[in-house]
Design an enzyme around this catalytic site. Structure first.
Site, PDB file in Angstrom:
ATOM      1  N   GLU A  43      42.855  41.894  49.650  1.00  0.00           N
ATOM      2  CA  GLU A  43      42.488  43.265  49.286  1.00  0.00           C
ATOM      3  C   GLU A  43      42.348  44.104  50.557  1.00  0.00           C
ATOM      4  O   GLU A  43      41.997  43.590  51.624  1.00  0.00           O
ATOM      5  CB  GLU A  43      41.159  43.248  48.531  1.00  0.00           C
ATOM      6  N   LYS A 114      42.890  48.103  40.021  1.00  0.00           N
ATOM      7  CA  LYS A 114      41.613  47.410  39.852  1.00  0.00           C
ATOM      8  C   LYS A 114      40.779  48.052  38.743  1.00  0.00           C
ATOM      9  O   LYS A 114      40.498  49.252  38.769  1.00  0.00           O
ATOM     10  CB  LYS A 114      40.849  47.448  41.177  1.00  0.00           C
ATOM     11  N   CYS A 155      39.301  41.163  43.569  1.00  0.00           N
ATOM     12  CA  CYS A 155      37.938  41.013  44.060  1.00  0.00           C
ATOM     13  C   CYS A 155      36.857  41.020  42.962  1.00  0.00           C
ATOM     14  O   CYS A 155      36.670  40.022  42.281  1.00  0.00           O
ATOM     15  CB  CYS A 155      37.654  42.073  45.125  1.00  0.00           C
TER      16      CYS A 155
END
Length: 266
Positions: A43, A114, A155
């Site tokens: 990321e 995301k 993440c």
């Protein structure tokens, strides 16, 4: 189709300087001599910053050269490369945190924005507000690759298991979790969460991460990992920058799902 595939994950300590990050990636690519089928990057790999000015500098001046490097490497190595995440414009005020898969021809296979943004207060001195500059994605993405189906996440998504169950039900036998996990939460939860996502979905997990103290003072945990569908850590890197690689058997997730049919019947 090949019986076995080679996976490689980068671990970096990216900075807010896109030019420096691109040079760093070039050097890491030069150090990789093995033939691989998929390379996974962390990321925030091209720019590690929450500053809008710095993000816009990357997008306006360095985005093209960054993608040129990734596409060149994908074509040269005849492999797919997953860009863990970079910022992309959503509108004049906000961005999305986007992961890309570039195929062996240098084309964009798929992308994922995301969904779960990192808005947390860990203690009085450590808090994060990703939604200040970013907009949440809305769509779960499973990428169809030569090695099989890859479920894409980033993440903080790691803490939301229903996402991964949906990916598995869509046929994903691999889960990518590129991260910049904090030092604080990484020590407590990183290993357990990655192994849980692998076991409960009988999927390989590829988790390339950021590692070390960054120029903005943020500390990331590192410990990039490749985890087997039965929860075994196949490869792990500590805190240093570098790469991990291993060979995987795409039949293993299918065999485990047949032995313990827990995915499609919950």
């Amino acid at each position: 189709m090949k019986k076995f595939f080679k996976i490689l994950c980068f671990q970096t300590k990216s900075s807010k300087d896109p030019h420096k990050n691109i040079n760093m990636l070039e050097e890491i690519f030069k150090s990789v001599s093995v033939e691989v089928d998929l390379i996974c990057l962390p990321e925030c790999v091209a720019v590690f910053s929450d500053e809008k000015k710095t993000i816009n500098l990357f997008l306006n001046k360095f985005r093209e050269s960054f993608f040129n490097l990734i596409k060149q490497q994908a074509v040269q190595r005849k492999c797919c490369i997953q860009i863990g995440s970079i910022p992309e414009k959503f509108n004049d005020k906000k961005f999305v945190n986007r992961s890309y898969v570039i195929d062996e021809k240098g084309s964009c296979n798929s992308f994922y924005d995301k969904i779960n943004l990192f808005d947390v207060k860990l203690n009085d001195s450590e808090y994060y507000s990703e939604s200040k500059n970013y907009v949440s994605g809305k769509k779960i993405v499973v990428s169809d690759l030569p090695i099989g189906k890859l479920g894409m996440s980033i993440c903080y998504d790691l803490r939301f298991p229903n996402m991964y169950r949906k990916m598995a039900k869509k046929g994903a036998i691999y889960l990518s979790i590129p991260s910049a996990f904090t030092e604080t939460t990484g020590k407590r939860h990183w290993h357990t969460l990655l192994k849980a996502r692998a076991i409960e979905n009988f999927s390989y997990v590829f988790a390339p991460g950021q590692a070390g103290k960054h120029c903005n003072g943020r500390k990331t945990y590192g410990h990039s990992m490749i985890v087997s569908p039965d929860g075994k850590i196949l490869k792990e890197l500590g805190k240093r920058e570098g790469v991990i690689t291993t060979t995987i058997d795409p039949k293993k997730p299918i065999e485990l799902r047949k032995t313990i049919p827990s995915i499609y019947f919950d």
